[in-house]
Design an enzyme around this catalytic site. Structure first.
Site, PDB file in Angstrom:
ATOM      1  CE  LYS A   1      -3.274   2.600   3.054  1.00  0.00           C
ATOM      2  NZ  LYS A   1      -4.194   2.786   4.222  1.00  0.00           N
TER       3      LYS A   1
ATOM      4  CG  ASP B   1      -5.503   8.101   4.713  1.00  0.00           C
ATOM      5  OD1 ASP B   1      -6.369   8.621   4.002  1.00  0.00           O
ATOM      6  OD2 ASP B   1      -5.718   6.849   5.410  1.00  0.00           O
TER       7      ASP B   1
ATOM      8  NE  ARG C   1     -10.846  -1.097   3.957  1.00  0.00           N
ATOM      9  CZ  ARG C   1     -11.426  -1.392   4.872  1.00  0.00           C
ATOM     10  NH1 ARG C   1     -12.455  -1.845   5.095  1.00  0.00           N
ATOM     11  NH2 ARG C   1     -10.580  -0.843   6.318  1.00  0.00           N
TER      12      ARG C   1
ATOM     13  CG  ASP D   1      -1.923   5.157   5.010  1.00  0.00           C
ATOM     14  OD1 ASP D   1      -1.698   4.076   5.542  1.00  0.00           O
ATOM     15  OD2 ASP D   1      -2.816   5.605   4.426  1.00  0.00           O
TER      16      ASP D   1
ATOM     17  CE  LYS E   1      -6.482   8.987   8.186  1.00  0.00           C
ATOM     18  NZ  LYS E   1      -7.231   7.759   8.922  1.00  0.00           N
TER      19      LYS E   1
ATOM     20  CG  ASP F   1      -9.740   7.284   6.450  1.00  0.00           C
ATOM     21  OD1 ASP F   1      -8.709   7.422   5.896  1.00  0.00           O
ATOM     22  OD2 ASP F   1      -9.828   7.777   7.971  1.00  0.00           O
TER      23      ASP F   1
HETATM   24  N1  BES Z   1      -4.264   4.577   6.828  1.00  0.00           N
HETATM   25  C1  BES Z   1      -5.538   4.372   7.525  1.00  0.00           C
HETATM   26  C2  BES Z   1      -5.031   3.207   8.867  1.00  0.00           C
HETATM   27  C3  BES Z   1      -4.113   3.625   9.770  1.00  0.00           C
HETATM   28  C4  BES Z   1      -4.786   3.950  10.887  1.00  0.00           C
HETATM   29  C5  BES Z   1      -2.643   3.530   9.496  1.00  0.00           C
HETATM   30  C6  BES Z   1      -3.529   4.450  12.084  1.00  0.00           C
HETATM   31  C7  BES Z   1      -1.934   3.819  10.761  1.00  0.00           C
HETATM   32  C8  BES Z   1      -2.382   4.092  11.665  1.00  0.00           C
HETATM   33  C9  BES Z   1      -6.702   3.687   7.013  1.00  0.00           C
HETATM   34  O1  BES Z   1      -6.740   4.101   5.647  1.00  0.00           O
HETATM   35  C10 BES Z   1      -7.796   4.095   7.545  1.00  0.00           C
HETATM   36  O2  BES Z   1      -8.084   5.526   7.692  1.00  0.00           O
HETATM   37  N2  BES Z   1      -8.598   3.116   7.861  1.00  0.00           N
HETATM   38  C11 BES Z   1      -9.652   3.610   8.624  1.00  0.00           C
HETATM   39  C12 BES Z   1     -10.969   2.517   8.195  1.00  0.00           C
HETATM   40  C13 BES Z   1     -12.407   2.900   8.593  1.00  0.00           C
HETATM   41  C14 BES Z   1     -12.748   4.098   8.055  1.00  0.00           C
HETATM   42  C15 BES Z   1     -13.222   1.834   8.196  1.00  0.00           C
HETATM   43  C16 BES Z   1      -9.614   3.218  10.267  1.00  0.00           C
HETATM   44  O3  BES Z   1      -8.787   2.433  10.530  1.00  0.00           O
HETATM   45  O4  BES Z   1      -9.940   4.112  11.026  1.00  0.00           O
HETATM   46 ZN    ZN Z   2      -4.773   4.746   4.592  1.00  0.00          ZN
HETATM   47 ZN    ZN Z   3      -7.753   5.885   5.300  1.00  0.00          ZN
END
Ligand code: BES
Ligand code: ZN
Ligand code: ZN
Length: 509
Positions: free
Chosen positions: A267, A272, A353, A290, A279, A349
């Site tokens: 990835k 992000d 995936r 990220d 966020k 966010d």
């Molecule tokens: N890049 C984030 C995940 C992440 C969180 C990486 C903390 C490193 C530290 C990912 O793209 C994300 O934002 N995931 C969301 C998914 C949710 C919206 C279902 C998350 O984990 O909050």
């Molecule tokens: Zn991310």
């Molecule tokens: Zn994200």
């Protein structure tokens, strides 16, 4: 740091510091006693030697008399003999090299015999020492114009031996150097801010590496990605002004172009913001990391380039910022992925995936032997396993267990999580084949279940969620705050063990 063997009689050894190891409640061994009977006689009466307790990570420096070819001896504590684990050895080595840096020493010497008293094989210890020294000294200084640590690092590490080193030791030197460089590349790329480590920058890095090591590198631009049908990847990059890149690296050595490769998918979200599902601003800056999955794959190729045995590995790195813009994907939009399956993007966010599902489908065109993807995918994984542990999930129990075991051997903690079919219930959509998020609870599992929809049954696949361990919030002996380079060592060791006909680094022993 230049690393080389010096084949010299011991009374000709010349360096700013000579390193020996010692256990708690024991006289330091590993050739120190016999060295003290020769050129190191001066150490015998040293107060520092008497003070040395051998506790884990204890470092004692004993200064030599003026005119001595060896200016100092650095004694490194390993703790109690029966309790020493490889991680303890790595941390002790890192502590020793940091002390040498603090003393601003130019050359550090290590008698190969210093390992004699330590349980693992000589090759393993040498490789681990080289990696640990380099990682312990690491700091990200590229953008600093003052107060940098780099300039104070020891310029050379001399591996003293009285007999020419065996081939296995030469290999361990090359492997330790390469693996260290691989982890450092991953750290540098991940620590770099998003206005530097853009998708274009990552592509240029891959191209340079390809030229250096003879890998073929293909870089696709946004319109090419769209015309390949990668609607999910495109749904992420359309909101960003910084152009996206799909990077493909193929290591196939001559004669192996048709081999079934191991495919590594990383990835590469270079920043992000969350997209329109923005966020919160607290810690949003950390989202420059990220792309740690893509960086780990690049670091892996850097390591592979320096290793002796070549085999076919393909890296697929979808790289883009995730930004809110007038062309950004709106929550509720439905896109068609390269596989033809449709996805309702409920939350922009959950973008990782979306890039990965198209990259995983694209991987099929290489007829892979197996696929491993690596991604900072979910905050839920950090909630489940904490900051220091990655999750592994997949459709092949053997591959999952191997990754866990390899991680353990190389000092990267990886723990399995389940992937039961009923998790898909969370992803059912009213308007498309699936949606991109389920409920908050179990979020890491739903993300993995989403990815599973894009991998053929019967093709071994494992997914590593490195959201926690990709970044350190507090410094450890082997890593300062920031990017850890997590995954480089596991991927490298996996490839060494699996395909290259190598029995792997001695880490198995
Ligand atoms: N890049 C984030 C995940 C992440 C969180 C990486 C903390 C490193 C530290 C990912 O793209 C994300 O934002 N995931 C969301 C998914 C949710 C919206 C279902 C998350 O984990 O909050
Ligand atoms: Zn991310
Ligand atoms: Zn994200």
């Amino acid at each position: 740091m230049q690393i080389s063997f010096r084949v010299e009689p011991r009374d000709e050894w010349r360096c700013d510091a000579l390193v020996f190891f010692g256990y708690e409640k024991e006289q330091p061994g590993g050739g120190l006693q016999s060295w003290m009977e020769g050129p190191g006689e001066w150490l015998e009466d040293s107060v520092a030697l008497a003070d040395f307790k051998g506790k884990a990570k204890e470092i004692t420096v004993a200064g030599g008399p003026s005119g001595s070819l060896v200016k100092r001896v650095v004694l490194v504590g390993l703790g109690e003999r029966g309790k020493l684990e490889l991680q303890g050895f790595r941390e002790a080595v890192a502590a020793a090299f940091k002390r040498c840096r603090d003393l601003e020493l130019g050359s550090v010497g290590l008698p190969v015999h210093a390992f004699d008293d330590i349980d693992w094989t000589l090759s393993l210890l040498l490789e681990e020492l080289l990696v640990s020294a380099v990682l312990g000294l690491y700091s990200y200084d590229e953008l600093k114009t003052r107060d940098t640590d780099q300039s104070k690092q020891p310029g050379e590490l001399l591996l003293f031996t009285q007999e020419p080193p065996a081939g296995a030791l030469e290999e361990a030197l090359a492997a330790g150097r390469s693996v260290g460089q691989g982890v450092i590349l991953a750290r540098d790329l991940t620590n770099a801010p998003s206005n530097r480590a853009t998708p274009t920058f990552l592509a240029d890095t891959a191209r340079r590496m390809g030229e250096e090591h003879g890998f073929s590198v293909t870089v696709y631009e946004p319109d090419q990605v769209e015309s390949m049908g990668m609607g999910a990847f495109a749904a992420v990059f359309r909101g960003s002004c910084e152009p996206a890149r799909l990077i493909v690296i193929d290591s196939a050595p001559a004669g192996h172009e048709q081999d079934q490769p191991i495919v590594l998918v990383g990835k590469g979200v270079t920043f992000d913001s969350g997209g329109l599902s923005l966020k919160p601003s607290a810690k949003m800056d950390e989202m420059k990391t990220d792309m740690a999955g893509a960086a780990a794959v690049l670091g892996f190729f850097q390591a592979l380039g320096g290793l002796d045995r070549r085999c076919r590995v393909v890296g697929i790195l979808p790289c883009t910022d995730n930004m809110p813009d007038c062309r950004a994907t709106k929550p509720g939009d439905v896109v068609t992925t390269m596989s033809g399956q449709t996805v309702e993007i409920v939350n922009t966010d959950a973008e990782g995936r979306l890039l990965l599902c198209d990259a995983l489908h694209f991987a099929r065109s290489f007829d892979p032997a197996l696929i491993v993807d690596i991604a900072t995918l979910t905050g839920a994984c950090v909630v489940a396993l904490g900051k220091h542990v990655a999750a592994v999930m997949g459709n092949d129990q053997e591959l999952v267990s191997q990754l866990q075991e390899i991680g353990d051997a190389v000092g990267e903690r990886i723990w399995p999580m389940p992937l039961w079919d009923f998790f898909f219930d969370e992803l059912k959509s009213e308007v498309a084949d699936m949606k991109n998020v389920g409920r908050r609870e179990g979020g890491a599992l739903h993300a993995a279940m989403f990815l599973k929809q894009f991998v053929d049954d019967g093709l071994p696949w494992a997914h590593l969620d490195i959201a926690g361990p990709s970044r350190a919030d507090a410094s450890t002996p082997l890593c300062p705050v920031g990017a850890t380079g997590f995954g480089v060592r596991t991927l490298t060791e996996m490839v060494r063990r699996k395909v290259c006909g190598d029995k792997g680094s001695a880490s198995q022993e």
